[in-house]
Design a protein around this motif. Structure first.
Motif, short mmCIF file in Angstrom:
data_model
loop_
_atom_site.label_atom_id
_atom_site.label_comp_id
_atom_site.label_asym_id
_atom_site.label_seq_id
_atom_site.Cartn_x
_atom_site.Cartn_y
_atom_site.Cartn_z
N SER A 214 -4.25 32.69 42.61
CA SER A 214 -2.89 33.00 43.04
C SER A 214 -2.09 31.71 43.18
O SER A 214 -2.63 30.65 43.48
N VAL A 215 -0.79 31.80 42.96
CA VAL A 215 0.07 30.64 43.15
C VAL A 215 0.28 30.42 44.64
O VAL A 215 -0.10 31.24 45.48
N ASP A 216 0.93 29.31 45.00
CA ASP A 216 1.10 28.98 46.41
C ASP A 216 2.02 29.99 47.10
O ASP A 216 2.84 30.66 46.47
N GLY A 217 1.84 30.06 48.43
CA GLY A 217 2.58 31.05 49.20
C GLY A 217 4.08 30.92 49.10
O GLY A 217 4.81 31.92 49.06
N ALA A 218 4.59 29.68 49.05
CA ALA A 218 6.03 29.48 48.94
C ALA A 218 6.58 30.09 47.66
O ALA A 218 7.65 30.71 47.66
N TYR A 224 9.28 37.22 45.60
CA TYR A 224 9.41 38.56 46.17
C TYR A 224 9.91 38.49 47.60
O TYR A 224 9.21 38.82 48.56
N PRO A 225 11.17 38.07 47.78
CA PRO A 225 11.71 37.86 49.13
C PRO A 225 11.84 39.15 49.93
O PRO A 225 11.90 39.10 51.17
N SER A 231 5.66 38.26 52.84
CA SER A 231 6.40 37.30 53.66
C SER A 231 5.50 36.61 54.68
O SER A 231 5.86 35.57 55.23
N HIS A 232 4.33 37.18 54.95
CA HIS A 232 3.41 36.60 55.93
C HIS A 232 2.50 35.53 55.32
O HIS A 232 1.74 34.88 56.05
#
Length: 282
Positions: A214-218, A224-225, A231-232
């Motif tokens: 998976s790519v980074d959380g940011a 997908y805002p 978002s968590h």
């Protein structure tokens, strides 16, 4: 052959990956899309590092198919962990028994594998004789995967994780080719000491089983805002999978290149070439 997932990041209830994703391992145990077999029902296992503990991993393994274990949902809902690995098995010939279910464990280390050592029955004895005698009693099953793990331990995994695996794979290839095996090994694997998560994609023929990160959380949050669940995610959260857990989230999953190793850790992760090397001595 098999499918596996690994998670590194903030403490997470294990059910989030095992049950609450559209194409979770539960689904993959019946409907794998990118594996050799669609069904992976020859046992399963879960290994995790406790959120508050001594650094020693815990395991739950079974000969049941993952979709048919009545205790797993309750366990997965209660266990929170910052680092865990889960595996579903499709045997390549060795028996369906608990000691053959992944993850394999030694001290602080957990190890999962998807793939095979080609003609393992032909070269098994020679491989096992190369295992360090002080480690040998730790081998409780009969799989090529566990043998590979103990060869990596023999060749220095605890002090040099990727180097130990490279030397183990180099040794397997040398022994296999000496016995006329053209492509001795096929693998994706995950391993951890509780501090870092390592993942490798490699095969002797250069056509490895699938593996994604998976790519980074940011990046996920930016993509997908409006997704409340995503978002968590923290910037450190990572998942490594045999196949994506949800194909309806474009941009989240990146295929790990051939002959590549990942080091997932606090701070900057690393992506390195994976190059087997024949050990100087056995």
């Amino acid at each position: 052959m098999c499918r596996w997932n690994a998670y590194f990041g903030q403490p997470l209830a294990i059910e989030e990956l095992l049950f609450r994703t559209k194409h979770s391992l539960i689904d993959q145990s019946l409907h794998a899309r990118q594996g050799v077999e669609a069904t992976n029902g020859d046992g399963f296992g879960l290994g995790w590092y406790p959120e508050h503990g001594d650094g020693v991993p815990r395991r739950y393994r079974s000969v049941n198919p993952m979709w048919n274990d009545p205790n797993l949902r309750d366990l997965a809902a209660e266990i929170r962990s910052p680092l865990f690995l889960a595996h579903i098995r499709a045997t390549t010939g060795t028996p369906v028994q608990q000691t053959n279910s992944h993850p394999f464990k030694h001290g602080r280390w957990l190890f999962v594998h998807n793939g095979l050592i080609e003609d393992f029955h032909v070269i098994r004895r020679e491989l096992l004789l190369a295992v360090e005698p002080s480690l040998f009693d730790g081998i409780h099953g009969s799989t090529d995967s566990e043998t590979l793990f103990y060869l990596a331990l023999t060749f220095g995994l605890e002090d040099d994780p990727l180097g130990g695996v490279e030397r183990a794979v180099g040794f397997v290839e040398a022994v296999g080719r000496a016995h006329g095996v053209e492509h001795p090994i096929q693998m994706t694997l995950g391993l951890s000491d509780g501090e870092r998560l390592y993942a490798v994609r490699y095969s002797s023929e250069g056509r490895s089983r699938t593996l994604y990160e998976s790519v980074d959380g940011a990046t996920v949050r930016a993509l997908y805002p409006d997704n409340a669940r995503l978002s968590h995610l923290s910037d450190e959260d990572r998942v490594v999978v045999s196949e994506p857990l949800n194909e309806e989230l474009p941009g989240v999953w990146v295929e790990v290149p051939e002959a590549t190793a990942l080091i997932i850790q606090r701070g900057v992760d690393e992506q390195l070439p994976f190059t087997p090397a024949v050990p100087a001595a056995v």
